[in-house]
Motif scaffolding. Structure first.
Motif, PDB file in Angstrom:
ATOM      1  N   ARG A 117       0.858  -1.137   0.053  1.00  0.00           N
ATOM      2  CA  ARG A 117       0.089  -0.022   0.192  1.00  0.00           C
ATOM      3  C   ARG A 117       0.712   1.259   0.202  1.00  0.00           C
ATOM      4  N   TRP A 138       3.601   0.405   2.724  1.00  0.00           N
ATOM      5  CA  TRP A 138       3.334  -0.489   3.615  1.00  0.00           C
ATOM      6  C   TRP A 138       3.450  -1.976   3.045  1.00  0.00           C
ATOM      7  N   ASP A 140       1.909  -5.650   4.222  1.00  0.00           N
ATOM      8  CA  ASP A 140       1.186  -6.102   5.233  1.00  0.00           C
ATOM      9  C   ASP A 140       0.996  -5.293   6.433  1.00  0.00           C
TER      10      ASP A 140
ATOM     11  N   LEU B 248      -8.362   3.820   1.395  1.00  0.00           N
ATOM     12  CA  LEU B 248      -6.885   3.299   1.083  1.00  0.00           C
ATOM     13  C   LEU B 248      -6.856   2.122   0.143  1.00  0.00           C
ATOM     14  N   HIS B 278      -1.438   3.830  14.288  1.00  0.00           N
ATOM     15  CA  HIS B 278      -0.301   3.075  13.556  1.00  0.00           C
ATOM     16  C   HIS B 278      -0.628   2.290  12.410  1.00  0.00           C
ATOM     17  N   GLN B 279      -1.586   1.555  12.810  1.00  0.00           N
ATOM     18  CA  GLN B 279      -2.041   0.520  11.868  1.00  0.00           C
ATOM     19  C   GLN B 279      -3.358   0.527  11.052  1.00  0.00           C
ATOM     20  N   LYS B 280      -3.988   1.594  11.349  1.00  0.00           N
ATOM     21  CA  LYS B 280      -5.243   1.757  10.818  1.00  0.00           C
ATOM     22  C   LYS B 280      -6.298   0.556  10.982  1.00  0.00           C
ATOM     23  N   VAL B 298      -7.919  -4.095   6.888  1.00  0.00           N
ATOM     24  CA  VAL B 298      -8.451  -4.165   5.497  1.00  0.00           C
ATOM     25  C   VAL B 298      -7.460  -4.118   4.758  1.00  0.00           C
ATOM     26  N   ASN B 314       0.606  -8.635   9.574  1.00  0.00           N
ATOM     27  CA  ASN B 314       0.073  -7.656  10.286  1.00  0.00           C
ATOM     28  C   ASN B 314       0.048  -7.796  11.802  1.00  0.00           C
TER      29      ASN B 314
END
Lengths: 313, 742
Positions: A117, A138, A140, B248, B278-280, B298, B314
């Protein structure tokens, strides 16, 4: 040429694959700058070469130092000395995003399995008087690179615009290699007779520098050196462009810029020592920025910066 | 009539800018088209991370032809005038007509403008739109000079009708408009061409792009809540995050992951903030325990392993992030439990404002003020001072450094850990309140005292250094501080006079001893002189530090007193203005508030608000409304008579000079009303006072009906004027009714 269809085995293999990839894409593969810097952007191959009209394409590894990030080698992700991989192409090519994604594939990130991303992240360096727009990339959910279109450096508008890529090598490599602690990461091939981890190479130095950065660095000396670097930078640039000895026009931008880099690093050290108050911080950053601006002004007065003698075609 | 489809395809557009950009594209294009004569039936804009799309349906195929008639000079005017006229009209002499007018023969030109084809107009308007697009931040790229939010890669612009699609000819700095676009960056990167909006959306969906951000957001929310529900959990709602995440991705794929057990005992706000910032990630809560146990992320693509690799990545990143948070939490708890000294020490190095000192100095002032306020709001003084000293300690904590939005809340956790008790801990969180018009005000006495002290220090401080809000500029959020102060006082019905409180605050700011005329401390004198803003005085004190005479001390003390008076007055006016805004939102008009502000004791905001509400209630009644008319009539007659006679009629109305029953009745009514109003006012029972006042309406009306004031008999006239004075005095003892409009 390393094999890009298999997963890399070590930190150094990832670096080598990036070097090969960007070399194949036409970049001059440069070597690290031989001074202490906070980030790959400080290398003159980025800061100065992003100025002026001359085309440029370079890639290099830059050891970077951030004294405040020292954790005695104990934190799995934080280091006061780490490596950045830096690419700068001027003018930015229209397919820079695709080129970048190709480099991720080259180090073994399979685009069909991962979620890549481009997330808004505007870059600004108050010490360099520079800013640009772009993204953090980004993979993952992890930031693996910084992607910036430089708009201004040293107070000068960038024309043409450079595209800059910065990879945080340790973090990226840990992800690709599936390692949880930086010190456990294989530096060379783990199958090799003398297999070395990142910790074998850097654990001890992290401890030494953390102690020195935080507790030992002589702040009086550092403050004096900062003043000296600042003064000398200005002196160098104040010298007449025409060298009386050779009779040539020699603008000493790079030696002056070295002093600017020095001042910047000295400021980082002083910051880590906790002797700079919040109000002073801005003043110090402003002093370094003023030097960066002077260097930028001077660079565009040189051939590499696009300057041509009067009457030249 | 043809339909228009535009797509501006670029590198990734920041999520927060997409919606606005879609609206801007729609407005700029449709305004431009209409201005050029191209009307349309409907228009809609859409956005994804990589495209802004506009569909306009039912556009005129060409702008209508127009005819303009222009009057020129007389037919016999000098040649130059006629030439100029012809040039301006773009016509020759034989194309213009000479018409007879009262002024003789005058030339008239008929300028016909033929209609222009839609494509030509659209091309021009789109070119202008792209070049002048109002991005909050835009950039250049490569060697070009075009600006866009990120490099613009292609332009799709077609006009389509039954006959098919036609590309609108357009070239913006080498970007040539076409009928082609691309699908998802990774899942369907190939280019394809489209013939209409329907064709475009259908093909995009096949190419893994959901064009409509609302559809993406709905899909994400639907899938996320289903997934959570299936596990007996619930997603923590966050509309802002949902909109951002929908901006996004082009092809949302919802995945739910686990939070490692090590981190489940972190405060839920910390988990939530860390995951969001930080990670949304969305937080997923166990409704039984209230704990955050999972997360929703997502992704922007489907994968052969159904997202397993993505989710594992993640989870790993989250663990690293939360390891940091846990590290901060544990370090902070250690400092907190040991008394927070290092944190307070650190605040001595943090500048609050260059002219107002450090955070530590500010905390000292707030603590002193909070202590003074404590008894007024029913709080224990020692406890309040302690709360004020600790309330901002968390600003030095590692957690708040990382997540500034957790300030106050972390303070509450840490003070709790220190074992200072719930009231002190709550003050850390609540003293920042109210943060906005919809945020509640603190009600616990300790929190109220600290919150008031915090806001009063802010207001008095920035007034001292002349940093007042101007127009739309209010960088230090002083209007918010003032409204917070007003709401805390009024909504808690605190009886608090702000003038003496501001005097106290200024005494602290200028140095307590300065105010008491005992100053011998040169540093304190210097800082007072600096705040007062007299550099010459500062210099004089500095030059004579060794032998500061009593004269200086006295001068500084006097200057400080005047300074305080002046600032307090200005600040009072500001507070009254903000009170007007606050009460107007509750339906109380400014003239009512003005009538109350004009009364004694107007620095008690609760009293002011009560009086205003009571006045509003009485003015809503028929009696009240008519009373105002009666009052005004009385006041006008009285004022005029006083002007003419040069006398003040104020005292001595005597019932024995009354000639009519109505007059006597008014005397009686006033006696009775006075008997009610005075004690009611003493008890601040404005409703009773106002009702008694409204009761005078009948007698006053009857009096004016029956009695002529300016009668021949001077004694009777004087008596009647004195009676009018009684009316106005009684009325204005309740509120200054002269200020009521209408």
């Amino acid at each position: 040429m390393s094999d890009t269809t298999t997963a890399p085995k070590s930190f150094q293999e990832i670096i080598l694959r990036l070097q090969n990839y960007w070399a194949a894409k036409g970049c001059a593969v440069l070597q690290p700058y031989d001074m202490e810097v906070g980030a790959g952007t400080f290398h003159p191959a980025t800061t100065l070469r992003s100025l002026g009209t001359q085309p440029w394409a370079a890639a290099y590894v830059q050891p970077s130092r951030r004294p405040t990030d020292g954790r005695y080698g104990e934190n799995p992700n934080r280091l006061q000395h780490y490596y950045q991989y830096q690419v700068l192409i001027k003018p930015s090519p229209p397919d820079l995003q695709e080129l970048y994604l190709g480099s991720l594939e080259a180090i073994g990130i399979d685009m069909a399995l991962h979620d890549i991303r481009f997330v808004e992240d505007d870059w600004e360096s108050p010490t360099l008087g520079a800013w640009g727009l772009g993204w953090e990339v980004w993979c993952d959910g992890m930031e693996v690179s910084q992607f910036t279109y430089f708009q201004q450096v040293g107070g000068h508008d960038c024309h043409p615009v450079s595209g800059e890529l910065t990879y945080g090598l340790e973090r990226l490599a840990m992800y690709v290699l599936g390692v949880d602690h930086v010190m456990a990461m294989p530096f060379n091939d783990p199958q090799t007779p003398i297999a070395l981890t990142y910790g074998d190479v850097f654990k001890q130095t992290e401890e030494e520098y953390a102690r020195w950065n935080f507790d030992m660095a002589d702040t009086d000396v550092l403050l004096r050196h900062f003043d000296e670097a600042e003064t000398h930078c200005r002196e160098i640039l104040d010298a007449p462009h025409d060298d009386p000895k050779t009779g040539k026009r020699i603008v000493m931008v790079h030696p002056a810029y070295d002093q600017c880099i020095k001042a910047s690093h000295l400021f980082n050290l002083l910051d880590a020592r906790g002797v700079i108050s919040v109000t002073e911080r801005q003043a110090y950053i402003g002093r370094v920025r003023a030097l960066a601006k002077l260097c930028a002004d001077a660079f565009v007065q040189t051939a590499a910066g696009g300057w041509q003698p009067e009457g030249a075609a | 009539m043809p339909d228009l489809l535009i797509e501006l395809f670029s590198e990734e557009i920041p999520a927060r800018m997409q919606r606005r950009a879609g609206e801007d594209l729609k407005k700029l294009m449709t305004d431009g088209l209409v201005e050029a004569g191209l009307t349309y039936a409907s228009a809609a804009a859409f956005s994804t991370p990589r495209r802004l799309t506009l569909t306009v349906e039912g556009v005129l195929a060409a702008s209508p032809a127009t005819v303009e008639e222009r009057k020129g000079p007389r037919a016999d005017a000098p040649g130059k005038a006629i030439e100029g006229f012809l040039r301006g009209a773009g016509l020759t002499r034989d194309q213009v007509e000479a018409r007879d007018t009262p002024k003789g023969a005058v030339l008239f030109a008929r300028i016909e403008k033929p209609g222009r084809p839609a494509a030509e107009i659209i091309g021009e308007v789109l070119d202008k739109t792209i070049r002048g697009f109002p991005w909050p931040k835009s950039m250049r790229w490569g060697a070009g000079s075009l600006r866009w939010v990120r490099p613009l890669q292609s332009i799709l612009c077609i006009l389509s009708d039954e006959a098919g699609a036609q590309v609108v000819p357009l070239d913006v700095d080498g970007l040539v408009a076409g009928d082609r676009t691309r699908g998802h960056r990774f899942m369907a990167p190939d280019a394809f061409s489209v013939v209409s909006f329907e064709d475009y959306t259908a093909k995009l969906k096949r190419a893994y792009v959901v064009l409509d951000p609302a559809e993406r957001a709905d899909a994400i929310w639907h899938e996320a809540t289903n997934m959570a529900f299936a596990n007996g959990l619930e997603v923590v709602e966050d509309a802002g995050l949902l909109a951002e995440v929908a901006g996004l991705v082009e092809w949302p794929v919802v995945l739910m992951g686990r939070i490692a057990d090590d981190f489940l005992d972190l405060p839920p706000e910390v988990l939530q903030t860390s995951m969001k910032e930080h990670q949304k990630f969305f937080s997923v809560r166990n409704p039984k325990t209230g704990r955050i146990e999972r997360f929703i992320t997502v992704a922007n693509r489907e994968t052969a392993d159904n997202g397993a690799t993505i989710l594992a990545g993640n989870e790993k990143v989250l663990s690293a992030r939360l390891a940091d948070a846990k590290f901060f939490w544990e370090n902070d708890l250690r400092v907190a439990k040991a008394g927070m000294e290092p944190w307070l020490e650190q605040l001595k190095n943090v500048t609050f404002h260059a002219k107002l000192g450090t955070q530590a100095e500010r905390i000292d002032r707030i603590a002193a003020l909070a202590r003074e306020l404590a008894p007024m709001v029913g709080a224990d003084a020692d406890q309040t001072e302690r709360a004020a000293r600790l309330a901002k300690a968390d600003l030095s904590s590692e957690m708040v450094y990382e997540f500034p939005e957790l300030q106050g809340l972390m303070g509450r956790y840490y003070i709790d850990a220190l074992g200072e008790g719930a009231a002190v801990a709550a003050a850390a969180e609540e003293h920042y309140s109210p943060l906005g018009p919809s945020d509640g005000v603190p009600t616990a006495p300790v929190s109220v005292a600290v919150a008031l002290a915090d806001k009063i220090d802010t207001l008095t401080g920035f007034w001292a250094i002349d940093e007042k809000p101007t127009g739309s500029k209010d960088p230090f959020a002083l209007r918010r501080a003032a409204l917070g102060l007003i709401r805390i006082v009024v909504e808690n019905e605190q009886e608090l006079k702000f003038v003496p409180v501001f005097f106290s605050a200024y005494a602290t700011l200028l140095g307590r001893s300065v105010g008491k005329r005992e100053a011998i401390n040169a540093a304190e004198l210097v800082s007072a002189a600096q705040l007062i803003g007299d550099p010459e005085l500062v210099k004089r004190i500095r030059d004579e530090t060794d032998s500061l005479s009593d004269e200086y001390v006295k001068e500084i003390a006097d200057r400080s007193f005047h300074f305080t008076e002046e600032k307090t007055e200005a600040l009072g006016t500001f507070l009254h203005d903000r009170l007007k805004v606050y009460l107007r939102d509750q339906g109380i008009w400014h003239d009512i508030i003005d009538a109350c502000i004009a009364m004694e004791g107007n620095d008690d905001l609760t009293l002011l608000a009560k009086r205003a509400r009571a006045l509003l209630e009485v003015l809503k009644t028929e009696d009240g409304e008519n009373l105002i008319q009666g009052f005004k009539r009385a006041n006008n007659i009285l004022t005029q008579a006083q002007e003419v006679d040069g006398v003040e009629y104020s005292y001595g109305a005597d019932v024995k000079f009354a000639e009519t029953d109505e007059e006597r009745a008014l005397f009686a009514a006033l006696d009775q009303a006075e008997g009610q109003i005075e004690p009611a006012l003493q008890q601040q029972d404005f409703a009773t006072a106002m009702t008694a006042l409204a009761g005078l309406r009948g007698p006053i009306d009857a009096f004016f009906e029956a009695v002529m004031i300016n009668t021949e008999n001077a004694t009777v006239r004087r008596n009647r004027l004195n009676l009018l004075s009684r009316i106005t005095k009684l009325c204005t003892s309740v509120a200054d009714l002269t200020r009521i409009e209408g």
